[in-house]
Design a protein around this motif. Structure first.
Motif, PDB file in Angstrom:
ATOM      1  N   ALA A  37      50.744 107.273  41.906  1.00 42.58           N
ATOM      2  CA  ALA A  37      50.583 105.833  41.673  1.00 42.58           C
ATOM      3  C   ALA A  37      49.019 105.427  41.793  1.00 42.58           C
ATOM      4  N   ARG A  38      48.389 106.291  42.638  1.00 42.77           N
ATOM      5  CA  ARG A  38      47.058 105.787  42.474  1.00 42.77           C
ATOM      6  C   ARG A  38      46.161 106.318  41.511  1.00 42.77           C
ATOM      7  N   LEU A  39      46.580 107.419  41.254  1.00 42.38           N
ATOM      8  CA  LEU A  39      45.940 108.128  39.749  1.00 42.38           C
ATOM      9  C   LEU A  39      46.112 107.249  38.858  1.00 42.38           C
ATOM     10  N   TRP A  40      47.491 106.827  38.687  1.00 46.67           N
ATOM     11  CA  TRP A  40      47.942 105.973  37.330  1.00 46.67           C
ATOM     12  C   TRP A  40      46.798 104.746  37.490  1.00 46.67           C
ATOM     13  N   ILE A  41      46.939 104.145  38.483  1.00 47.94           N
ATOM     14  CA  ILE A  41      46.029 102.744  38.820  1.00 47.94           C
ATOM     15  C   ILE A  41      44.550 103.090  38.195  1.00 47.94           C
ATOM     16  N   ALA A  48      42.093 116.685  30.318  1.00 44.24           N
ATOM     17  CA  ALA A  48      42.690 117.886  30.542  1.00 44.24           C
ATOM     18  C   ALA A  48      43.021 118.116  32.133  1.00 44.24           C
ATOM     19  N   SER A  49      42.031 118.057  32.986  1.00 42.72           N
ATOM     20  CA  SER A  49      42.475 118.445  34.269  1.00 42.72           C
ATOM     21  C   SER A  49      43.593 117.352  34.965  1.00 42.72           C
ATOM     22  N   ARG A  50      43.345 116.077  34.619  1.00 41.87           N
ATOM     23  CA  ARG A  50      44.427 115.139  35.182  1.00 41.87           C
ATOM     24  C   ARG A  50      45.831 115.341  34.564  1.00 41.87           C
ATOM     25  N   PRO A 103      52.107 117.562  36.930  1.00 43.73           N
ATOM     26  CA  PRO A 103      53.503 117.889  37.054  1.00 43.73           C
ATOM     27  C   PRO A 103      53.498 118.710  38.559  1.00 43.73           C
ATOM     28  N   ARG A 104      52.413 118.886  39.318  1.00 44.84           N
ATOM     29  CA  ARG A 104      52.234 119.053  40.381  1.00 44.84           C
ATOM     30  C   ARG A 104      52.578 117.956  41.727  1.00 44.84           C
ATOM     31  N   LEU A 105      52.625 116.611  41.248  1.00 41.64           N
ATOM     32  CA  LEU A 105      52.818 115.549  41.816  1.00 41.64           C
ATOM     33  C   LEU A 105      54.374 115.057  41.642  1.00 41.64           C
ATOM     34  N   LEU A 106      55.037 115.415  40.777  1.00 40.52           N
ATOM     35  CA  LEU A 106      56.447 114.916  40.280  1.00 40.52           C
ATOM     36  C   LEU A 106      57.177 116.115  39.956  1.00 40.52           C
ATOM     37  N   LEU A 108      38.445 106.591  42.808  1.00 41.23           N
ATOM     38  CA  LEU A 108      39.361 106.317  43.848  1.00 41.23           C
ATOM     39  C   LEU A 108      40.469 107.065  43.592  1.00 41.23           C
ATOM     40  N   GLY A 109      41.132 107.126  42.486  1.00 45.10           N
ATOM     41  CA  GLY A 109      42.398 107.793  42.039  1.00 45.10           C
ATOM     42  C   GLY A 109      42.249 109.226  42.227  1.00 45.10           C
TER      43      GLY A 109
END
Length: 432
Positions: free
Chosen positions: A19-23, A128-130, A135-138, A190-191
């Motif tokens: 969620a933080r990464l998405w924001i 590319a990194s993000r 797939p490691r978060l979900l 921040l994300g």
């Protein structure tokens, strides 16, 4: 299959880190779109040349390709969080310099080209990194929902960004537009900063020729991944009219920079709405078939956009001449509807392409394949800018999208027929 047509928000509840990464990605992406449109308008203001605008994208193609490929190798060898943060710092610095040059009135054609190239190259490493991190978060079953949420991100940033950039450039100038991007980009840090360490799983390969060979060898054994790359390149090469928008706003549709922003926003509006009502999209198992059909619809939408331009060229909807201050409202609306359909179709294709890539590719090579994926996604439109800008220069503004729409439908239909394995790709049994 989900019982609701509305977008699935489960990934946010499952992973606060996602969620933080998405924001952060959404806000920084919005700022990035401000700069992309502002640079295009800035270049057109300095040169009055559609070809010069298209060359912004072309100039960054080779550096972006190299950065995306090398960034993917870095993501498969080191902590993906660190790689993304480092590249994001370079993106931030290049945008800050754009703002400084604009505030001091030292901007020039060469500086717009150079800083756009740096920005594009660094951003391809970030993406590319993000993408390799998600797939490691979900869990795998939530990847289609995450891809749909990415469609919301694209919709928000592209729908609001270019339109806002057009208004900001027209009312406050380029310096303020670039400066707002600098502020919004802070959210990306921040994300990324709040993520845990993300070292790749399995055997790692040091970045270099052997790593590249290993990634290419995997791609050779992955016909479904290869074909989705090819279909996306076809769509973006022949169906990307973005480089035409500044000229359309000045000489064919009228309305100047505001029209250019609105046309770009229409594409994102389609993507945004298709993501909002994507509840059942992720439940469709046959992702290869879904990609092919969505790209064909995209080609038809680009052809419809060209027809709106043809009508504008013969004076339909505008009894008087159009210019930066006088617009053909009827044909702008028609063009926007066609572009919105195209944006929706492209987003559905993107949901299936992203899910296929993340679910079918092992973690050990995911960074390198994501790097190639980013090159395809970002490089295709740059080739498309060259196609559209060059062909429009020697013919007319409506011809590139008309021919492009026809070519997209014909090529993709042929490819889908030639590769039955792609049509039968099953998301419940992902095979690369």
């Amino acid at each position: 299959m989900s019982g609701s047509h509305l977008i699935d928000l489960t990934p946010f509840r499952h992973s606060p880190a996602f969620a933080r990464l998405w924001i952060g990605s959404t806000l920084s992406g919005l700022g990035g779109q401000l700069t992309i449109m502002a640079v295009m308008l800035h270049m057109y203001a300095l040169t009055s040349s559609t070809f010069a605008v298209s060359m912004i994208a072309v100039a960054g193609l080779v550096p972006m390709v190299l950065a995306g490929i090398y960034g993917g190798m870095l993501a498969d060898a080191f902590d993906r969080r660190t790689v993304a943060l480092t590249a994001a710092t370079v993106t931030f610095a290049s945008t800050l310099l754009l703002a400084v040059l604009a505030w001091t009135q030292q901007e020039a054609v060469w500086s717009l080209y150079v800083l756009s190239v740096v920005n594009a190259a660094a951003n391809s490493i970030v993406m590319a990194s993000r993408s390799a991190i998600i797939p490691r978060l979900l869990p795998r079953e939530l990847l289609p929902s995450a891809a749909a949420l990415q469609g919301v991100t694209v919709g928000i940033m592209v729908m609001a960004g270019p339109a806002l950039a057009g208004v900001l450039v027209a009312t406050t100038g380029y310096a303020w537009t670039y400066s707002i991007d600098v502020i919004l980009m802070l959210s990306l840090f921040l994300g990324l900063w709040t993520l845990p360490a993300m070292r790749p799983e399995g055997e790692t390969v040091r970045p270099g020729l052997e790593s590249l060979k290993d990634g290419i060898a995997f791609l050779k054994r992955a016909p479904n991944i290869r074909l989705q790359f090819v279909m996306d390149i076809v769509a973006m090469t022949f169906g990307q009219p973005l480089a035409l928008f500044p000229a359309l706003g000045m000489v064919l549709l009228g309305g100047g920079p505001v029209t250019a922003g609105i046309l770009t926003a229409a594409i994102a509006a389609g993507a945004f709405l298709s993501s909002l009502f994507s509840g059942r999209v992720g439940g469709y198992r046959w992702h290869g078939r879904g990609i092919a059909r969505a790209v064909e619809v995209y080609g038809a939408a680009i052809g419809a956009f060209a027809l709106a331009l043809v009508l504008a060229a013969v004076g339909v909807g505008a009894p008087n001449a159009v210019d930066a201050d006088h617009a053909n409202i009827a044909m702008i609306v028609a063009a926007c509807v066609a572009l919105a359909v195209g944006g929706a179709a492209d987003n559905v294709s993107a949901i299936y392409r992203s899910t296929m890539l993340q679910a079918a590719v092992p973690d050990a090579v995911r960074g390198r394949l994501q790097g190639i994926f980013i090159v395809v996604v970002a490089g295709g439109p740059r080739i498309g800018a060259l196609y559209a800008g060059t062909l429009a220069t020697i013919t007319t503004l409506w011809f590139p999208p008309l021919m492009g729409g026809i070519l997209i439908i014909a090529i993709v239909a042929t490819l889908a027929r030639l590769y039955p394995g792609f049509r039968s790709y099953d998301a419940e049994n992902p095979v690369p």
